[in-house]
Design a protein around this motif. Structure first.
Motif, PDB file in Angstrom:
ATOM      1  N   LEU A  90     -39.172  68.580  19.958  1.00 35.82           N
ATOM      2  CA  LEU A  90     -38.998  68.739  18.507  1.00 35.82           C
ATOM      3  C   LEU A  90     -39.080  70.206  18.087  1.00 35.82           C
ATOM      4  N   LEU A  91     -40.150  70.893  18.559  1.00 35.11           N
ATOM      5  CA  LEU A  91     -40.387  72.254  18.081  1.00 35.11           C
ATOM      6  C   LEU A  91     -39.473  73.282  18.741  1.00 35.11           C
ATOM      7  N   GLU A  92     -38.796  72.878  19.810  1.00 37.47           N
ATOM      8  CA  GLU A  92     -37.861  73.803  20.474  1.00 37.47           C
ATOM      9  C   GLU A  92     -36.441  73.698  19.927  1.00 37.47           C
ATOM     10  N   THR A  93     -36.213  72.773  18.994  1.00 37.48           N
ATOM     11  CA  THR A  93     -34.845  72.457  18.574  1.00 37.48           C
ATOM     12  C   THR A  93     -34.581  72.933  17.148  1.00 37.48           C
ATOM     13  N   SER A  94     -33.542  73.739  16.987  1.00 34.89           N
ATOM     14  CA  SER A  94     -33.163  74.156  15.634  1.00 34.89           C
ATOM     15  C   SER A  94     -32.344  73.038  14.987  1.00 34.89           C
ATOM     16  N   LEU A  95     -32.221  73.098  13.678  1.00 32.86           N
ATOM     17  CA  LEU A  95     -31.441  72.084  12.973  1.00 32.86           C
ATOM     18  C   LEU A  95     -29.992  72.077  13.459  1.00 32.86           C
ATOM     19  N   SER A  96     -29.419  73.274  13.650  1.00 30.39           N
ATOM     20  CA  SER A  96     -28.006  73.315  14.044  1.00 30.39           C
ATOM     21  C   SER A  96     -27.815  72.763  15.453  1.00 30.39           C
ATOM     22  N   GLU A  97     -28.788  73.006  16.353  1.00 34.37           N
ATOM     23  CA  GLU A  97     -28.694  72.428  17.715  1.00 34.37           C
ATOM     24  C   GLU A  97     -28.777  70.905  17.639  1.00 34.37           C
ATOM     25  N   TRP A  98     -29.709  70.421  16.825  1.00 30.23           N
ATOM     26  CA  TRP A  98     -29.895  68.974  16.698  1.00 30.23           C
ATOM     27  C   TRP A  98     -28.634  68.318  16.118  1.00 30.23           C
ATOM     28  N   GLN A  99     -28.099  68.949  15.066  1.00 26.42           N
ATOM     29  CA  GLN A  99     -26.905  68.376  14.428  1.00 26.42           C
ATOM     30  C   GLN A  99     -25.716  68.355  15.385  1.00 26.42           C
ATOM     31  N   ARG A 100     -25.566  69.430  16.167  1.00 25.68           N
ATOM     32  CA  ARG A 100     -24.428  69.498  17.092  1.00 25.68           C
ATOM     33  C   ARG A 100     -24.479  68.326  18.080  1.00 25.68           C
ATOM     34  N   ASP A 101     -25.653  68.123  18.696  1.00 25.33           N
ATOM     35  CA  ASP A 101     -25.760  67.075  19.716  1.00 25.33           C
ATOM     36  C   ASP A 101     -25.580  65.685  19.096  1.00 25.33           C
ATOM     37  N   VAL A 102     -26.185  65.471  17.930  1.00 27.12           N
ATOM     38  CA  VAL A 102     -26.051  64.166  17.260  1.00 27.12           C
ATOM     39  C   VAL A 102     -24.591  63.940  16.837  1.00 27.12           C
ATOM     40  N   ASN A 103     -23.947  64.994  16.364  1.00 27.48           N
ATOM     41  CA  ASN A 103     -22.562  64.841  15.901  1.00 27.48           C
ATOM     42  C   ASN A 103     -21.610  64.439  17.023  1.00 27.48           C
ATOM     43  N   ILE A 104     -21.819  65.026  18.212  1.00 28.85           N
ATOM     44  CA  ILE A 104     -20.940  64.686  19.348  1.00 28.85           C
ATOM     45  C   ILE A 104     -21.040  63.193  19.656  1.00 28.85           C
ATOM     46  N   ILE A 105     -22.256  62.684  19.579  1.00 28.91           N
ATOM     47  CA  ILE A 105     -22.467  61.280  19.943  1.00 28.91           C
ATOM     48  C   ILE A 105     -22.170  60.351  18.754  1.00 28.91           C
ATOM     49  N   LEU A 106     -22.826  60.599  17.629  1.00 27.19           N
ATOM     50  CA  LEU A 106     -22.817  59.600  16.549  1.00 27.19           C
ATOM     51  C   LEU A 106     -21.758  59.869  15.480  1.00 27.19           C
ATOM     52  N   GLN A 107     -21.675  61.111  14.998  1.00 30.55           N
ATOM     53  CA  GLN A 107     -20.661  61.411  13.969  1.00 30.55           C
ATOM     54  C   GLN A 107     -19.266  61.146  14.532  1.00 30.55           C
ATOM     55  N   ALA A 108     -19.038  61.575  15.786  1.00 30.56           N
ATOM     56  CA  ALA A 108     -17.708  61.369  16.387  1.00 30.56           C
ATOM     57  C   ALA A 108     -17.411  59.881  16.536  1.00 30.56           C
ATOM     58  N   ALA A 109     -18.432  59.081  16.883  1.00 31.23           N
ATOM     59  CA  ALA A 109     -18.209  57.626  16.997  1.00 31.23           C
ATOM     60  C   ALA A 109     -17.737  57.060  15.666  1.00 31.23           C
ATOM     61  N   PHE A 110     -18.386  57.475  14.590  1.00 26.44           N
ATOM     62  CA  PHE A 110     -18.010  57.021  13.238  1.00 26.44           C
ATOM     63  C   PHE A 110     -16.577  57.452  12.903  1.00 26.44           C
ATOM     64  N   LEU A 111     -16.281  58.743  13.124  1.00 25.34           N
ATOM     65  CA  LEU A 111     -14.958  59.263  12.740  1.00 25.34           C
ATOM     66  C   LEU A 111     -13.835  58.655  13.583  1.00 25.34           C
ATOM     67  N   LEU A 112     -14.085  58.514  14.879  1.00 20.16           N
ATOM     68  CA  LEU A 112     -13.052  57.957  15.764  1.00 20.16           C
ATOM     69  C   LEU A 112     -12.789  56.493  15.395  1.00 20.16           C
ATOM     70  N   ALA A 113     -13.871  55.745  15.174  1.00 22.21           N
ATOM     71  CA  ALA A 113     -13.698  54.330  14.806  1.00 22.21           C
ATOM     72  C   ALA A 113     -12.957  54.218  13.474  1.00 22.21           C
ATOM     73  N   GLN A 114     -13.336  55.072  12.522  1.00 25.03           N
ATOM     74  CA  GLN A 114     -12.685  55.015  11.202  1.00 25.03           C
ATOM     75  C   GLN A 114     -11.187  55.314  11.317  1.00 25.03           C
ATOM     76  N   ALA A 115     -10.842  56.269  12.179  1.00 32.93           N
ATOM     77  CA  ALA A 115      -9.428  56.661  12.301  1.00 32.93           C
ATOM     78  C   ALA A 115      -8.565  55.575  12.945  1.00 32.93           C
ATOM     79  N   VAL A 116      -9.147  54.803  13.863  1.00 30.05           N
ATOM     80  CA  VAL A 116      -8.318  53.774  14.526  1.00 30.05           C
ATOM     81  C   VAL A 116      -8.398  52.423  13.812  1.00 30.05           C
TER      82      VAL A 116
END
Ligand SMILES: NC(=O)c1ccc[n+]([C@@H]2O[C@H](COP(=O)([O-])OP(=O)(O)OC[C@H]3O[C@@H](n4cnc5c(N)ncnc54)[C@H](O)[C@@H]3O)[C@@H](O)[C@H]2O)c1
Length: 236
Positions: A90-116
Motif C-alpha cells: 500500500l505505502l509503496e504505491t502511488s495513485l497513478s501506479e495503482w490506477q494504471r494497473d487497475v485500468n489494464i485489468i478492470l477498466q479495459a474489461a469494462f470498455l472492451l465489453a461495452q464496445a462489443v
C-alpha cells in the motif's frame, strides 16, 4: 479478439484459436513482439491482425477495439487476458501506479465489453471471457492493485452474465488451475511452484470451449482450466 497476446497465456490462446481456424484481432502494448506473433500465425496459414495499444489508457483501448471491429467485424469471442502483476505494498504505491494497473485489468474489461456488446447482440450472441486467478478470491500481500482488480473482474463477469442473457452473450472467467510458465509467473512464482509449472498451451482447451458458448450454454461461471480439461464452479 484476444488481449495480452504478445507472450505467455495470451500467446498460447491466440495460437490455439488460430489452429481452430478463427480469425484473430490481437491487442497488446508490446508492439514489436505482437507483430511477430501475428506474422507467425499468418505464416502458418492463420489470419491474425496485430493491434498495438496500451490498455491502461481508455482512448487507446477504445481505438484498438474499434479498429478490430472495423477490420474483422463482430467477434465471436472476446478474451481479455492482458494484466500486470507488480508487487508493491500500500505505502509503496502511488495513485497513478495503482490506477494504471487497475485500468489494464478492470477498466479495459469494462470498455472492451461495452464496445462489443451491441455488435454481439445484433449478431445474435457471443462469448466474453475474462481472466481470473486465486487473486480474484483471496488476498495476497503486495498485490495492492492486481488483487482488487481481479476481484473486480470477477464481479463484472457476474453482472455481465445476467445482463447478457437477453442478448445471448455468455460471460465467464477462466482461472488457471495448474501452475503455468509465463513471463508473469517467472517473476511472481515461488521456487516450489516453478518446479511444477506447465506450458500454458495445455490449458487452452477451456478457452476453445468457452469461445463456442452463448447465453444458452455456460455463462456466469468461474471456469478452472487444467491441462487438457476444465471444470465449472458456481460463482461465490
Ligand atoms: N501466470 C499465472 O500463473 C497466472 C495465474 C492466474 C491468472 N493469470 C492471468 O492470466 C493472464 C495472462 O497472464 P500471463 O502469465 O500470460 O502474463 P504475462 O505477463 O506473461 O502476459 C501478459 C500480457 O499482457 C500484456 N499487457 C500488459 N500490460 C498491458 C497494457 N497496458 N496494454 C496491453 N497489453 C498489456 C503484456 O504485454 C503481456 O503480453 C493475466 O490476466 C493473469 O492475471 C496468470
Amino acid at each position: 479478439m484476444v488481449t495480452g497476446a504478445a507472450q505467455g497465456l495470451g500467446y498460447a490462446i491466440a495460437h490455439a484459436y488460430a489452429a481452430e481456424g478463427m480469425r484473430l484481432a490481437l491487442i497488446d502494448v508490446q508492439a514489436e513482439r505482437l507483430a511477430r506473433v501475428a506474422a507467425e500465425i499468418n505464416a502458418e496459414g492463420g489470419d491474425a491482425l496485430a493491434i498495438p495499444a496500451d490498455l491502461s489508457d481508455a482512448d487507446a483501448t477504445c481505438s484498438a477495439i474499434n479498429r478490430a471491429l472495423d477490420v474483422l467485424g463482430v467477434p465471436r469471442v472476446l478474451v481479455h487476458n492482458a494484466a500486470v502483476l507488480v508487487e508493491r505494498s500500500l505505502l509503496e504505491t502511488s495513485l497513478s501506479e495503482w490506477q494504471r494497473d487497475v485500468n489494464i485489468i478492470l477498466q479495459a474489461a469494462f470498455l472492451l465489453a461495452q464496445a462489443v456488446w451491441i455488435p454481439m447482440t445484433e449478431a445474435g450472441g457471443g462469448s466474453i471471457v475474462l481472466l481470473s486467478s486465486a487473486s480474484s478470491l483471496r488476498g495476497f500481500a503486495g498485490e495492492i492493485a492486481y488483487c482488487p482488480a481481479k476481484h473486480g473482474q470477477e464481479g463484472l463477469m457476474k453482472t455481465l452474465a445476467i445482463e447478457g442473457r437477453p442478448s445471448n452473450i455468455a460471460v465467464n472467467t477462466v482461472a488457471p488451475g495448474v501452475p503455468i510458465h509465463t513471463p508473469m509467473s517467472e517473476r511472481s512464482y515461488t521456487e516450489e511452484l516453478k518446479e511444477d509449472w506447465l506450458d500454458p498451451a495445455l490449458i487452452t482447451p477451456a478457452f476453445i470451449f468457452l469461445a463456442r458458448q452463448d447465453a444458452s450454454g455456460v455463462t456466469g461461471q468461474r471456469v478452472i482450466a487444467k491441462a487438457g480439461e476444465w471444470q465449472l464452479t458456481l460463482p461465490t
